[in-house]
Write an enzyme that holds these catalytic residues in place. Structure first.
Site, PDB file in Angstrom:
ATOM      1  CG  HIS A  16     -13.242   2.928   3.347  1.00 28.46           C
ATOM      2  ND1 HIS A  16     -12.604   2.545   4.503  1.00 28.46           N
ATOM      3  CD2 HIS A  16     -13.651   1.792   2.747  1.00 28.46           C
ATOM      4  CE1 HIS A  16     -12.615   1.227   4.592  1.00 28.46           C
ATOM      5  NE2 HIS A  16     -13.248   0.742   3.540  1.00 28.46           N
ATOM      6  CD  GLU A  70     -14.501  -2.931  -2.784  1.00 29.60           C
ATOM      7  OE1 GLU A  70     -13.699  -3.215  -3.671  1.00 29.60           O
ATOM      8  OE2 GLU A  70     -14.166  -2.553  -1.652  1.00 29.60           O
ATOM      9  CG  ASN A  97     -19.417  -4.288   2.280  1.00 32.69           C
ATOM     10  OD1 ASN A  97     -19.974  -3.502   3.051  1.00 32.69           O
ATOM     11  ND2 ASN A  97     -18.113  -4.456   2.256  1.00 32.69           N
ATOM     12  CD  GLU A 128     -14.907  -2.552   4.137  1.00 34.77           C
ATOM     13  OE1 GLU A 128     -14.021  -1.826   3.626  1.00 34.77           O
ATOM     14  OE2 GLU A 128     -15.349  -3.572   3.582  1.00 34.77           O
ATOM     15  CG  ASP A 169     -11.252   4.066   7.135  1.00 30.93           C
ATOM     16  OD1 ASP A 169     -11.984   4.494   6.227  1.00 30.93           O
ATOM     17  OD2 ASP A 169     -10.321   3.271   6.912  1.00 30.93           O
TER      18      ASP A 169
HETATM   19  O1  G3I Z   1       0.752  -9.906   4.166  1.00 28.09           O
HETATM   20  C1  G3I Z   1       1.510  -9.398   3.044  1.00 28.09           C
HETATM   21  C2  G3I Z   1       2.975  -9.314   3.378  1.00 28.09           C
HETATM   22  O2  G3I Z   1       3.469 -10.624   3.621  1.00 28.09           O
HETATM   23  C3  G3I Z   1       3.698  -8.655   2.231  1.00 28.09           C
HETATM   24  O3  G3I Z   1       5.036  -8.502   2.575  1.00 28.09           O
HETATM   25  C4  G3I Z   1       3.085  -7.308   1.929  1.00 28.09           C
HETATM   26  C5  G3I Z   1       3.759  -6.637   0.745  1.00 28.09           C
HETATM   27  O4  G3I Z   1       2.849  -5.941  -0.057  1.00 28.09           O
HETATM   28  O5  G3I Z   1       1.716  -7.482   1.632  1.00 28.09           O
HETATM   29  C6  G3I Z   1       0.996  -8.036   2.710  1.00 28.09           C
HETATM   30  O6  G3I Z   1      -0.343  -8.153   2.316  1.00 28.09           O
HETATM   31  C7  G3I Z   1      -1.110  -6.953   2.251  1.00 28.09           C
HETATM   32  C8  G3I Z   1      -2.333  -7.130   3.129  1.00 28.09           C
HETATM   33  O7  G3I Z   1      -3.179  -5.997   3.008  1.00 28.09           O
HETATM   34  C9  G3I Z   1      -1.996  -7.329   4.591  1.00 28.09           C
HETATM   35  O8  G3I Z   1      -1.437  -6.180   5.113  1.00 28.09           O
HETATM   36  C10 G3I Z   1      -1.525  -6.732   0.835  1.00 28.09           C
HETATM   37  O9  G3I Z   1      -0.377  -6.447   0.035  1.00 28.09           O
HETATM   38  C11 G3I Z   1      -2.508  -5.583   0.751  1.00 28.09           C
HETATM   39  O10 G3I Z   1      -3.010  -5.484  -0.569  1.00 28.09           O
HETATM   40  C12 G3I Z   1      -3.671  -5.819   1.697  1.00 28.09           C
HETATM   41  O11 G3I Z   1      -4.467  -4.681   1.667  1.00 28.09           O
HETATM   42  C13 G3I Z   1      -5.787  -4.881   2.132  1.00 28.09           C
HETATM   43  C14 G3I Z   1      -6.771  -4.430   1.050  1.00 28.09           C
HETATM   44  O12 G3I Z   1      -8.091  -4.515   1.556  1.00 28.09           O
HETATM   45  C15 G3I Z   1      -6.701  -5.320  -0.169  1.00 28.09           C
HETATM   46  O13 G3I Z   1      -7.332  -6.533   0.048  1.00 28.09           O
HETATM   47  C16 G3I Z   1      -5.960  -4.031   3.380  1.00 28.09           C
HETATM   48  O14 G3I Z   1      -5.163  -4.573   4.435  1.00 28.09           O
HETATM   49  C17 G3I Z   1      -7.418  -4.054   3.808  1.00 28.09           C
HETATM   50  O15 G3I Z   1      -7.617  -3.119   4.858  1.00 28.09           O
HETATM   51  C18 G3I Z   1      -8.294  -3.650   2.629  1.00 28.09           C
HETATM   52  O16 G3I Z   1      -9.645  -3.745   3.026  1.00 28.09           O
HETATM   53  C19 G3I Z   1     -10.581  -3.323   2.028  1.00 28.09           C
HETATM   54  C20 G3I Z   1     -11.797  -4.165   2.173  1.00 28.09           C
HETATM   55  O17 G3I Z   1     -11.469  -5.532   2.055  1.00 28.09           O
HETATM   56  C21 G3I Z   1     -12.854  -3.785   1.123  1.00 28.09           C
HETATM   57  N1  G3I Z   1     -13.143  -2.373   1.184  1.00 28.09           N
HETATM   58  C22 G3I Z   1     -11.981  -1.499   1.108  1.00 28.09           C
HETATM   59  C23 G3I Z   1     -10.997  -1.835   2.187  1.00 28.09           C
HETATM   60  C24 G3I Z   1      -9.847  -0.884   2.175  1.00 28.09           C
HETATM   61  O18 G3I Z   1      -9.106  -0.981   0.987  1.00 28.09           O
END
Ligand code: G3I
Length: 466
Positions: free
Chosen positions: A245, A166, A208, A274, A276
């Site tokens: 996405h 990104e 990516n 990725e 969806d």
């Molecule tokens: O694990 C913590 C938890 O302990 C806490 O209570 C909670 C409160 O916010 O957060 C949890 O972590 C979250 C994590 O996902 C696990 O669920 C983060 O806040 C959240 O920001 C994180 O989001 C991820 C996002 O990337 C940011 O890195 C998504 O799961 C993940 O699907 C998403 O994936 C991205 C790819 O890496 C790049 N391309 C886009 C894609 C979708 O956004």
């Protein structure tokens, strides 16, 4: 799945293999094997399309969810850690790496015969606090240290790395995204790729991004220009990852095939990384089918990964964007993908006919204009090797046939049966000819088999027939 040919691939000794091959033919005495059965899973159907993979994201917290992992194991042969290989997860404090959780995902994948997409080595987002506070040469050094340490830790275990994620801005500017990494100098991306190649020479290295699906978008063209420049200057890039996405505001573009084809024409693989698509029912299914068809239409589009398994586990669960509902049932979207993956196979599809590398849009490879078609199917698997089978089907009466089997850099064919093999100079391409005469009447099939020592790469070989 294919990978970019790269200098430095080790030539293989052919004499040992030829001996093994003839020993096996003699010992097994196998004649024709039955035709491949219709595929019943995504990974199987994708593999019949020239060895493509079908993958999914797996978050660590679902590793113990047996319903989820049963589906992952059954349907997918490529795994991406959803969050656990990001910078904040792997290096929470500078110089202190925390590989445990990511290792659990990688180990599960490898134990179960899956490939792993590494996501991601360098990104403006999900940086730990210590890195967010950095700038200039200090940040550049820290970024490169991270790339080197992580890629070295997983050397030989990663199918493809999202080296940089990104890095381009949304909108019409076609500019790089402003970030602390970008401010270290415009060459930060190529520096990351060079460090990744040095640390893990056999991984496929990808750039990516999201919103680079529509060929008319400035962001797509900007990434295209960067990749073209990298290829021209010898920066080690092997692949472009299209995150894919989609939702109603950002639907699947009708020029998707063109985008994939144009990137591939630069000499890189394209992976849909990725996928969806928010929505439901027939409309969602058609969009999933369209994305799959667009990938199948380009030989170098080597695999598709969806960003999760069940809707309720998605990062945007309310949009029900995945292939399985919250109970793990297959949705219409799943069947749309399967339709695309299997629509060319009735013609003996799977492998593209020799000649043009890009089959016509919507054709998963093959078609019935070639005199014969070759279909790969997997057979027994062991820790260090697997058996494959190629079924040759005559589309009209033929007096002989020749089939090629191309394996990955780390793979080696160590035995064959029911055919007479020879190898090219690289040792990667086996040409198989029939034992005795190769007469086949239209519609008749014959099979040969081989054993691959996989070296950690479970990718299905590419097969052709002429
Ligand atoms: O694990 C913590 C938890 O302990 C806490 O209570 C909670 C409160 O916010 O957060 C949890 O972590 C979250 C994590 O996902 C696990 O669920 C983060 O806040 C959240 O920001 C994180 O989001 C991820 C996002 O990337 C940011 O890195 C998504 O799961 C993940 O699907 C998403 O994936 C991205 C790819 O890496 C790049 N391309 C886009 C894609 C979708 O956004």
């Amino acid at each position: 799945m294919t990978r970019s040919a790269r200098p430095g691939a080790m030539p293989r000794r052919r004499s040992t293999r030829a001996l093994l091959a003839s020993a096996c033919v003699a010992a097994l005495g196998i004649t024709a094997l039955p035709a491949a059965a219709a595929p019943s899973t995504l990974q199987e159907a994708a593999g019949m399309n020239d060895g493509r993979y079908f993958g999914t994201a797996v978050p660590a917290h679902l590793l113990n969810d047996s319903a989820n992992m049963t589906i992952v194991n059954r349907e997918f042969n490529m795994v991406t850690a959803e969050n656990e290989m990001k910078i904040d997860a792997l290096q929470p404090n500078q110089g202190q790496y925390s590989f445990g959780t990511a290792d659990r995902i990688v180990n599960w994948a490898r134990t179960n015969g899956k490939g792993v997409r590494g996501h991601t080595l360098a990104w403006h987002s999900q940086q730990p606090q210590w890195m967010r506070n950095m700038s200039g040469q200090q940040l550049r050094r820290a970024m490169l240290d991270h790339v080197t340490t992580v890629a070295t830790h997983y050397r030989g275990q990663i199918h493809s790395w999202d080296v940089v994620n990104e890095a381009f801005a949304d909108g019409s500017s076609g500019a790089r995204r402003d970030s602390n990494l970008q401010r270290t100098g415009n060459d930060w991306i190529e520096a990351a790729f060079r460090a990744a190649r040095a640390a893990d020479p056999n991984a496929i290295l990808c750039y990516n991004d999201y919103n680079i699906d529509d060929w008319n978008h400035a962001k797509t063209r900007a990434v295209y220009d960067m990749v073209r420049d990298f290829k021209a200057r010898g920066v080690p890039i092997d692949c472009v990852g299209l995150q894919a996405h989609f939702n109603s505001g950002n639907p699947v573009p009708n020029n998707y095939h063109t985008t994939i084809e144009n990137f591939a024409a630069l000499g890189v693989d394209v992976q849909i990384t990725e996928l969806d698509i928010e929505g439901s029912g027939q409309s969602q299914a058609e969009q999933y089918k369209g994305v799959t068809q667009a990938c199948l239409a380009v030989a170098r589009c080597t695999g598709i990964s969806v960003w999760g398994v069940r809707d309720n586990d998605s990062w945007r669960a309310s949009g029900t964007p995945l292939l399985f509902d919250r109970n793990g049932n297959k949705k219409q979207a799943y069947h749309g993908v399967m339709e695309a993956l299997t629509e060319g196979l009735g013609n003996g599809g799977g492998a593209p006919a020799p000649g043009p590398t890009t089959p016509p849009p919507g054709n998963g490879g093959g078609g019935n204009t070639a005199a014969c078609t070759a279909t790969y199917s997997e057979a027994e698997k062991w820790n260090d090797r697997f058996n494959g089978r190629v079924t040759i089907r005559a589309n009209r009466d033929i007096s002989t046939w020749t089939s090629t089997v191309t394996v990955g850099d780390r793979q080696e064919i160590i035995a064959t049966w029911n055919g007479t093999p020879s190898w090219d100079r690289s040792g990667k391409v086996m040409t198989m000819r029939p034992n005795g005469n190769g007469n086949l009447r239209a519609g008749q099939e014959v099979s040969f088999g081989f054993t691959v020592r996989h070296g950690g790469d479970w990718t299905w070989p590419r097969v052709t027939c002429s």
